[in-house]
Design a protein around this motif. Structure first.
Motif, PDB file in Angstrom:
ATOM      1  N   GLY A  95      -0.389  -2.894  -6.631  1.00 58.07           N
ATOM      2  CA  GLY A  95      -0.514  -2.530  -5.218  1.00 58.07           C
ATOM      3  C   GLY A  95      -1.733  -1.626  -5.036  1.00 58.07           C
ATOM      4  N   LEU A  96      -1.824  -0.998  -3.858  1.00 59.29           N
ATOM      5  CA  LEU A  96      -2.945  -0.092  -3.608  1.00 59.29           C
ATOM      6  C   LEU A  96      -2.410   1.328  -3.434  1.00 59.29           C
ATOM      7  CD1 LEU A  96      -6.103  -0.098  -3.069  1.00 59.29           C
ATOM      8  CD2 LEU A  96      -5.487   0.093  -0.658  1.00 59.29           C
ATOM      9  N   GLY A  97      -2.694   2.172  -4.414  1.00 61.49           N
ATOM     10  CA  GLY A  97      -2.329   3.581  -4.284  1.00 61.49           C
ATOM     11  C   GLY A  97      -3.336   4.253  -3.370  1.00 61.49           C
ATOM     12  N   VAL A 145       0.853  -1.187   0.000  1.00 61.42           N
ATOM     13  CA  VAL A 145       0.000   0.000   0.000  1.00 61.42           C
ATOM     14  C   VAL A 145       0.894   1.243   0.000  1.00 61.42           C
ATOM     15  CG1 VAL A 145      -1.808   1.256   1.271  1.00 61.42           C
ATOM     16  CG2 VAL A 145      -1.761  -1.261   1.327  1.00 61.42           C
ATOM     17  N   LEU A 146       0.616   2.147  -0.933  1.00 60.53           N
ATOM     18  CA  LEU A 146       1.251   3.468  -0.874  1.00 60.53           C
ATOM     19  C   LEU A 146       0.543   4.250   0.215  1.00 60.53           C
ATOM     20  CD1 LEU A 146       2.799   6.044  -1.948  1.00 60.53           C
ATOM     21  CD2 LEU A 146       0.839   6.362  -3.492  1.00 60.53           C
ATOM     22  N   GLY A 147       1.259   4.719   1.222  1.00 62.67           N
ATOM     23  CA  GLY A 147       0.638   5.486   2.295  1.00 62.67           C
ATOM     24  C   GLY A 147       0.049   6.778   1.752  1.00 62.67           C
ATOM     25  N   PRO A 148      -1.089   7.210   2.319  1.00 58.70           N
ATOM     26  CA  PRO A 148      -1.627   8.516   1.929  1.00 58.70           C
ATOM     27  C   PRO A 148      -0.768   9.626   2.531  1.00 58.70           C
ATOM     28  CG  PRO A 148      -3.024   7.475   3.609  1.00 58.70           C
ATOM     29  CD  PRO A 148      -1.896   6.527   3.344  1.00 58.70           C
ATOM     30  N   GLN A 186       2.402  -0.887   4.433  1.00 55.14           N
ATOM     31  CA  GLN A 186       2.096   0.465   3.937  1.00 55.14           C
ATOM     32  C   GLN A 186       3.377   1.281   4.041  1.00 55.14           C
ATOM     33  OE1 GLN A 186      -1.689   2.520   4.549  1.00 55.14           O
ATOM     34  NE2 GLN A 186      -0.607   4.119   5.660  1.00 55.14           N
ATOM     35  N   VAL A 187       3.776   1.866   2.917  1.00 58.31           N
ATOM     36  CA  VAL A 187       5.060   2.554   2.847  1.00 58.31           C
ATOM     37  C   VAL A 187       4.839   4.025   2.494  1.00 58.31           C
ATOM     38  CG1 VAL A 187       7.261   2.644   1.592  1.00 58.31           C
ATOM     39  CG2 VAL A 187       6.264   0.421   2.231  1.00 58.31           C
ATOM     40  N   GLY A 188       5.476   4.915   3.271  1.00 62.44           N
ATOM     41  CA  GLY A 188       5.351   6.340   3.022  1.00 62.44           C
ATOM     42  C   GLY A 188       6.646   6.956   2.530  1.00 62.44           C
ATOM     43  N   THR A 189       7.583   7.138   3.461  1.00 63.08           N
ATOM     44  CA  THR A 189       8.816   7.874   3.191  1.00 63.08           C
ATOM     45  C   THR A 189       9.534   7.448   1.905  1.00 63.08           C
ATOM     46  OG1 THR A 189       9.071   8.254   5.565  1.00 63.08           O
ATOM     47  CG2 THR A 189      11.034   8.512   4.218  1.00 63.08           C
TER      48      THR A 189
END
Ligand SMILES: Cc1cc2nc3c(=O)[nH]c(=O)nc-3n(C[C@H](O)[C@H](O)[C@H](O)COP(=O)(O)O)c2cc1C
Length: 361
Positions: free
Chosen positions: A44-46, A23-26, A245-248
């Protein structure tokens, strides 16, 4: 893959509607249609963060996402709180916090701030717009969505994802009927989205949080916080997560909407260099300290959320247009230095390499 993990992984693919459990973090304020669409196109899930978006902008954004991908995506909202409105904060509270920022607003050529009618758009209107946009997933931070909210989302065929910083929050979210939970460790970039106890008392690291949340709930667990490469992904699965879920790591890429100076600083930031601060928004968040944070902290005058976020937001928008990193919110997590890849495509491929065999749907 252990029997339980296998079952949970299937459940997550069903909940999110995507084959790859990444998951791409919001990113409230800095989400990118391009980046979200790319992650969804890869399987994946944007996710797109709608913090501060009024209904018409939500509709526009969903249309842009649809134009970018025919695959599932998530829309993310911050749940409302009984936090101050301009009226309850009062003139004095507003003026004091605004005065602390005056040197910076002068420097940026902005006039003194006048209190707005509201600091954030009305949640009910945001939710209506999200439901009309028909995303596959609606994710929330800062609480448990009301039963009626969960019902309405399910009624349009979408899944509900909640976010927990402690085991107790994950249990509360499951009891509230969410379909999956993001468990986010204190390594994570951006806001600490705690809602049962003060954020300062909810600073559990990802390594301790994930297995204990996985033990406590039956819904699928998505691990977040400090995951930036295949090693982090593999560890998350070993700890009992069925997705990440990945952000940075994505925020650093050329497809992100973060200003260039912010993106450049991410791989230059050592793990001990990020801090947790309330200076920018009135709520605790992790990022790289800069002149703006130091000045606000030294003033000792920080309005409660969302007033402080609104006050600094005017300045940050101006600083972003000048790409001036000393007056931006440089949110990033403790894995910032691992964020070396500049293409979101390559970040996705790297993360995917950490998924254990059999864990993709
Ligand atoms: C700039 C920024 C803004 C964020 N905004 C939101 C948000 O609006 N809603 C949300 O659920 N998470 C938000 N997050 C958290 C991310 O979606 C994600 O869970 C987190 O970055 C994961 O940790 P990592 O940064 O170590 O990868 C934000 C993170 C960053 C860095």
């Amino acid at each position: 893959v252990p029997a339980r993990a296998g079952g949970v992984v299937t459940a997550l693919a069903e909940v999110l509607g995507v084959p790859v459990p990444i998951v791409l973090g919001p990113f409230g304020g800095v989400s990118s249609v391009r980046l979200a669409a790319l992650v969804s196109e890869r399987g994946g899930l944007g996710s797109f963060g709608l913090y501060g978006y009024p209904p018409d902008r939500i509709a526009e954004t969903a249309a842009e996402l649809r134009a970018g991908t025919s695959r599932p995506f998530a829309l993310n909202l911050w749940l409302p709180d009984d936090v101050p409105s301009p009226a309850t904060l009062g003139k004095a509270g507003f003026s004091a916090a605004a005065a602390a920022l005056r040197p910076l607003s002068d420097e940026l050529g902005l006039g003194p701030a006048a209190p707005p009618d509201r600091f954030v758009p009305d949640f009910a209107g945001q939710l209506d717009a999200v439901l009309e946009a028909r995303p596959r997933v609606v994710s929330f931070v800062f609480g448990v969505p009301a039963p009626r909210t969960v019902e309405r989302i399910h009624a349009v065929g979408a899944s509900v994802v909640g976010t927990a910083t402690t085991v107790a929050e994950a249990v509360a979210l499951e009891a509230g009927g969410v379909d999956a939970v993001v468990a986010t460790g204190s390594e994570a970039g951006g806001h600490r989205v705690s809602f049962l106890r003060a954020a300062e008392e909810s600073l559990v690291g990802t390594f301790a949080l994930i297995p204990q949340v996985a033990d406590a709930v039956a819904i699928p667990v998505i691990a977040a916080g400090g995951i930036a490469d295949r090693r982090g992904v593999a560890a998350a699965f070993a700890l009992g997560a069925s997705g990440v879920q990945v952000g940075t790591a994505f925020l650093r890429t050329g497809q992100s909407a973060a200003p260039a100076s912010h993106r450049r600083l991410i791989p230059e930031t050592a793990p001990e260099e990020t801090v947790l601060t309330r200076a920018m928004s009135g709520r605790l968040a992790r990022g790289r300290p800069n002149r703006m944070i130091r000045l606000i902290e030294a003033s000792g005058r920080i309005a409660p959320f969302p007033a402080q976020n609104w006050l600094t937001g005017r300045l940050r928008a101006q600083a972003a247009s000048r790409d001036q990193a000393d007056l931006l919110a440089l949110w990033m997590g403790q894995a910032a230095r691992l964020a070396v890849l500049e293409q979101a495509e390559d970040v996705f491929t790297e993360l995917e390499a950490g998924i254990p065999r059999g864990a993709e749907a």
